[in-house]
Design an enzyme around this catalytic site. Structure first.
Site, PDB file in Angstrom:
ATOM      1  N   SER A  32       0.805  -1.227   0.000  1.00  0.00           N
ATOM      2  CA  SER A  32       0.000   0.000   0.000  1.00  0.00           C
ATOM      3  C   SER A  32       0.837   1.275   0.000  1.00  0.00           C
ATOM      4  CB  SER A  32      -0.955   0.016   1.197  1.00  0.00           C
ATOM      5  OG  SER A  32      -0.244   0.166   2.403  1.00  0.00           O
ATOM      6  N   LYS A  63       0.149   4.619   6.778  1.00  0.00           N
ATOM      7  CA  LYS A  63      -0.478   5.407   5.714  1.00  0.00           C
ATOM      8  C   LYS A  63      -0.057   6.871   5.843  1.00  0.00           C
ATOM      9  CE  LYS A  63      -3.169   2.145   3.894  1.00  0.00           C
ATOM     10  NZ  LYS A  63      -2.470   1.031   4.569  1.00  0.00           N
TER      11      LYS A  63
END
Length: 207
Positions: free
Chosen positions: A129, A167
């Site tokens: 990710s 993230k």
């Protein structure tokens, strides 16, 4: 050489003996059994101190990768101050990130690379990710413990579902956007999240 405690000397001698007789180092469990330590975290702590003092070198990705350093190598390592950064195996809601039960091991990091930071931990990244930020599957991120973040920071966050994720952080009108660095993935939108720390570096092993 930096003086060892009695327990550290016992552990070092046991490792040397196992390598001499078997040809490979003992596991953490075997070390604990040999010197009378029931807690693997305590053994990891002693190994981290042996490493920071320049007596051994470890590979954090392999359970038995302990190398005895010769005197010249140990003296060279002794010149540089080393800090032991805990490697977090899991993140548990409601517990401090560096709670003993969360720690899988310790990574020796030269203090000069820690940018003066003391409250650090490392976490293995799983998945792709964050590949466009240069963080790959299997990398270890070096994280400074903090409970807040600025927009655009890469963070380790605990979501409302008690899942830890790496993230990029954005606080928007009525929600928080945890943005992956992968054009094929959608952002995570949550009302709130717990910031565990800010990513300040990446450690990677090459094949």
């Amino acid at each position: 050489m930096t003086k060892l405690s009695k327990r550290q000397q016992q552990i070092l001698e046991f490792i040397k003996q196992e390598v001499k007789t078997k040809g490979y180092p003992p596991s953490v469990r075997e070390i604990g059994e040999a010197v009378g330590l029931a807690s693997s975290s305590t053994v990891h702590g002693h190994l981290a101190r042996l490493e920071s003092k320049g007596y051994i070198r470890r590979d954090p990705t392999k359970p038995r990768a302990i190398e005895i350093l010769d005197n010249d190598m140990a003296k060279e390592r002794e010149k540089e101050e080393i800090i032991s950064v805990p490697i977090i195996g899991k993140v548990t809601a409601g517990q401090p990130i560096t709670a003993v039960e969360n720690i899988e091991g310790y990574f020796p990091l030269p203090k000069r690379l820690a940018a003066g930071e003391e409250q650090l931990f490392m976490l293995e990244v799983m998945g792709d990710s964050m590949i466009e930020a240069g963080i790959l599957d299997g990398d270890y991120v070096i994280v400074r413990q903090q409970s807040s973040a600025n927009n655009g920071d890469i963070v380790v966050a605990m979501t409302e579902d008690n899942e830890a994720t790496v993230k990029r952080f954005f606080k928007e009108k009525d929600h928080i956007r945890l943005q992956p660095e992968n054009a094929h993935l959608e952002p995570i939108i949550v009302r709130d999240c717990t910031i565990l720390g800010k990513v300040i570096g990446v450690y990677r092993l090459f094949d």
